[in-house]
Design a protein around this motif. Structure first.
Motif, short mmCIF file in Angstrom:
data_model
loop_
_atom_site.label_atom_id
_atom_site.label_comp_id
_atom_site.label_asym_id
_atom_site.label_seq_id
_atom_site.Cartn_x
_atom_site.Cartn_y
_atom_site.Cartn_z
N GLY A 57 0.83 -1.20 0.00
CA GLY A 57 0.00 0.00 0.00
C GLY A 57 0.85 1.24 0.00
N SER A 58 0.21 2.38 0.04
CA SER A 58 0.91 3.66 0.08
C SER A 58 1.72 3.76 1.36
N THR A 59 2.92 4.33 1.28
CA THR A 59 3.82 4.43 2.42
C THR A 59 4.08 5.90 2.74
N HIS A 60 4.04 6.22 4.04
CA HIS A 60 4.33 7.58 4.49
C HIS A 60 5.84 7.70 4.66
N THR A 61 6.46 8.63 3.94
CA THR A 61 7.91 8.77 3.97
C THR A 61 8.32 10.18 3.59
N ILE A 62 9.61 10.43 3.52
CA ILE A 62 10.16 11.69 3.03
C ILE A 62 10.84 11.39 1.71
N CYS A 63 10.46 12.11 0.68
CA CYS A 63 11.01 11.89 -0.65
C CYS A 63 12.49 12.27 -0.67
N PRO A 64 13.38 11.35 -1.13
CA PRO A 64 14.80 11.67 -1.17
C PRO A 64 15.15 12.67 -2.27
N HIS A 65 14.23 12.95 -3.19
CA HIS A 65 14.51 13.87 -4.29
C HIS A 65 14.08 15.30 -3.97
N CYS A 66 12.83 15.48 -3.51
CA CYS A 66 12.34 16.83 -3.23
C CYS A 66 12.27 17.13 -1.73
N HIS A 67 12.57 16.13 -0.88
CA HIS A 67 12.62 16.26 0.58
C HIS A 67 11.28 16.69 1.19
N ALA A 68 10.18 16.34 0.54
CA ALA A 68 8.86 16.63 1.08
C ALA A 68 8.34 15.41 1.83
N GLU A 69 7.54 15.64 2.86
CA GLU A 69 6.90 14.55 3.59
C GLU A 69 5.66 14.14 2.79
N ILE A 70 5.62 12.88 2.34
CA ILE A 70 4.59 12.44 1.39
C ILE A 70 4.00 11.09 1.78
N ASP A 71 2.89 10.77 1.17
CA ASP A 71 2.37 9.42 1.09
C ASP A 71 2.55 9.01 -0.37
N THR A 72 3.28 7.92 -0.61
CA THR A 72 3.63 7.55 -1.97
C THR A 72 2.39 7.21 -2.80
N THR A 73 2.47 7.47 -4.09
CA THR A 73 1.42 7.02 -5.00
C THR A 73 1.85 5.66 -5.53
N THR A 74 0.89 4.78 -5.71
CA THR A 74 1.21 3.41 -6.12
C THR A 74 0.57 3.08 -7.46
N LYS A 75 1.25 2.21 -8.20
CA LYS A 75 0.75 1.71 -9.47
C LYS A 75 1.11 0.23 -9.52
N THR A 76 0.14 -0.61 -9.87
CA THR A 76 0.41 -2.04 -9.91
C THR A 76 0.64 -2.50 -11.35
N GLU A 77 1.57 -3.42 -11.49
CA GLU A 77 1.87 -4.05 -12.77
C GLU A 77 2.10 -5.53 -12.51
N PRO A 78 1.80 -6.38 -13.48
CA PRO A 78 2.05 -7.81 -13.28
C PRO A 78 3.53 -8.06 -12.98
#
Length: 117
Positions: free
Chosen positions: A47-68
């Motif tokens: 599922g979506s994970t609460h973290t800090i983006c290493p690129h923009c350093h913002a506190e985020i909940d990740t967006t997810t996309k599923t693929e086989p």
């Protein structure tokens, strides 16, 4: 055999491993690049994970996309080899438990990683 006398002086290796720093007189070298930023790796899950983006350093909940994932492809090949090749072999590509989850930052759209089943 051995010659008497003081031991030979210590010679440093011709290369330094990554992250290696030498201290002189017990004082660490000054960091010329500014403050050191220490990050922790947050495990990515299904599922979506609460973290800090290493690129923009913002506190985020990740967006997810599923693929086989690999499990879906292997299961499809096994089903096809068993004789169910008229579309039944595509069923694993529609099951959530057979899908890999790709995480990205909603702020800067940077790819953060993949959760493999």
């Amino acid at each position: 055999m051995y010659k008497s006398g003081p031991p030979p002086p210590y010679e440093s290796p011709p290369y330094a491993p990554p992250g290696y720093s030498q201290t002189v007189g017990g004082v660490p070298p000054a960091n010329a690049n500014g403050p050191t930023i220490v990050t922790t790796i947050v495990p990515l899950g299904p599922g979506s994970t609460h973290t800090i983006c290493p690129h923009c350093h913002a506190e985020i909940d990740t967006t997810t996309k599923t693929e086989p994932g690999m499990i879906a492809y292997i299961s499809g090949v096994v089903i096809a080899l068993m004789g169910c090749w008229l579309g039944c072999c595509l069923i694993p590509c529609c099951i959530d438990e057979c899908m890999d989850v790709h995480h990205s930052c909603p702020n800067c759209k940077a790819y953060l990683g993949r959760y493999r089943r």
